[in-house]
Design a protein around this motif. Sequence first.
Motif, mmCIF file in Angstrom:
data_model
loop_
_atom_site.group_PDB
_atom_site.id
_atom_site.type_symbol
_atom_site.label_atom_id
_atom_site.label_comp_id
_atom_site.label_asym_id
_atom_site.label_seq_id
_atom_site.Cartn_x
_atom_site.Cartn_y
_atom_site.Cartn_z
ATOM 1 N N PHE A 69 0.844 -1.200 0.000
ATOM 2 C CA PHE A 69 0.000 0.000 0.000
ATOM 3 C C PHE A 69 0.879 1.249 0.000
ATOM 4 O O PHE A 69 2.017 1.198 0.458
ATOM 5 C CB PHE A 69 -0.848 0.081 1.285
ATOM 6 N N PRO A 70 0.318 2.377 -0.402
ATOM 7 C CA PRO A 70 1.060 3.630 -0.231
ATOM 8 C C PRO A 70 1.133 3.989 1.253
ATOM 9 O O PRO A 70 0.259 3.609 2.042
ATOM 10 C CB PRO A 70 0.248 4.660 -1.009
ATOM 11 N N LEU A 71 2.171 4.711 1.628
ATOM 12 C CA LEU A 71 2.366 5.093 3.030
ATOM 13 C C LEU A 71 1.254 6.016 3.537
ATOM 14 O O LEU A 71 0.805 5.879 4.679
ATOM 15 C CB LEU A 71 3.735 5.769 3.208
ATOM 16 N N GLU A 72 0.797 6.912 2.697
ATOM 17 C CA GLU A 72 -0.232 7.858 3.133
ATOM 18 C C GLU A 72 -1.473 7.110 3.609
ATOM 19 O O GLU A 72 -2.052 6.302 2.888
ATOM 20 C CB GLU A 72 -0.614 8.806 2.000
ATOM 21 N N GLY A 73 -1.866 7.328 4.839
ATOM 22 C CA GLY A 73 -3.039 6.692 5.421
ATOM 23 C C GLY A 73 -2.834 5.248 5.846
ATOM 24 O O GLY A 73 -3.790 4.573 6.242
ATOM 25 N N PHE A 74 -1.607 4.763 5.787
ATOM 26 C CA PHE A 74 -1.328 3.349 6.075
ATOM 27 C C PHE A 74 -1.843 2.927 7.449
ATOM 28 O O PHE A 74 -2.495 1.893 7.589
ATOM 29 C CB PHE A 74 0.179 3.087 5.954
ATOM 30 N N TYR A 75 -1.572 3.720 8.476
ATOM 31 C CA TYR A 75 -1.955 3.326 9.841
ATOM 32 C C TYR A 75 -3.431 3.585 10.149
ATOM 33 O O TYR A 75 -3.891 3.303 11.247
ATOM 34 C CB TYR A 75 -1.025 3.961 10.871
ATOM 35 N N GLU A 76 -4.160 4.094 9.174
ATOM 36 C CA GLU A 76 -5.607 4.252 9.298
ATOM 37 C C GLU A 76 -6.344 3.231 8.431
ATOM 38 O O GLU A 76 -7.566 3.296 8.294
ATOM 39 C CB GLU A 76 -6.018 5.673 8.918
ATOM 40 N N ARG A 77 -5.602 2.299 7.864
ATOM 41 C CA ARG A 77 -6.213 1.263 7.036
ATOM 42 C C ARG A 77 -7.050 0.330 7.912
ATOM 43 O O ARG A 77 -6.689 0.025 9.046
ATOM 44 C CB ARG A 77 -5.148 0.460 6.299
ATOM 45 N N ASN A 78 -8.138 -0.152 7.361
ATOM 46 C CA ASN A 78 -9.029 -1.044 8.109
ATOM 47 C C ASN A 78 -8.310 -2.290 8.605
ATOM 48 O O ASN A 78 -8.597 -2.783 9.702
ATOM 49 C CB ASN A 78 -10.232 -1.434 7.247
ATOM 50 N N GLU A 79 -7.372 -2.816 7.832
ATOM 51 C CA GLU A 79 -6.647 -4.025 8.229
ATOM 52 C C GLU A 79 -5.904 -3.826 9.541
ATOM 53 O O GLU A 79 -5.903 -4.707 10.404
ATOM 54 C CB GLU A 79 -5.639 -4.438 7.145
ATOM 55 N N LEU A 80 -5.255 -2.682 9.683
ATOM 56 C CA LEU A 80 -4.490 -2.402 10.900
ATOM 57 C C LEU A 80 -5.407 -2.028 12.059
ATOM 58 O O LEU A 80 -5.166 -2.419 13.202
ATOM 59 C CB LEU A 80 -3.447 -1.314 10.647
#
Length: 183
Positions: free
Chosen positions: A109-120
């Motif tokens: 995935f792109p880094l932008e918004g990575f830690y707000e992804r539903n998976e995490l």
Amino acid sequence: MSAQQHYLVNIVPYSSDWSMEFDKEKERLLGILAPHIAAIEHTGSTSIPNQDAKPIIDISAAVHTLLDKQIYENLLSHSGYRYIGAFKTGRHFFAKEHAGTRTHHLHIFPLEGFYERNELLFRDYLRAHPDFVIQYGKLKRTLAEQYPSDPEGYTRGKTDFIQRVVDLARTERGLPLLNVWVD
């Protein structure tokens, strides 16, 4: 092993070996994909303590810029990973097999918004709420019995539970609610 058996839904009890397997694979992937990788996380059910799961290590990798799939295919060509598809926009999905059985999934995935992804968010919420781990384990075992050779049916059967948990996680963090199948 036949192609049909290859895709059987097999839920097994949690194994502490999964986190060690992730750590090993993370180091391999960092060596292969550097300098593209900005972050790499163990996701999916194998990343949640005491969670019954399909014994496939899910890895979510954030890259500074999401490049064409061919670049990642070339980098991963000797690592056992093969490109499966995007399935949703803004991502690449690879799978690794050993002896005809999937062992790893790699989501880029792109880094932008990575830690707000539903998976995490889903992973973190279950880690913090063990009562949901028990509920999810029961649901997964029931669905594996209902859909032993239908991974899509198995996944569809989990959607309402996953959506509920993601909604709770997003609400807890003050994030807008999103459909789990839309990125």
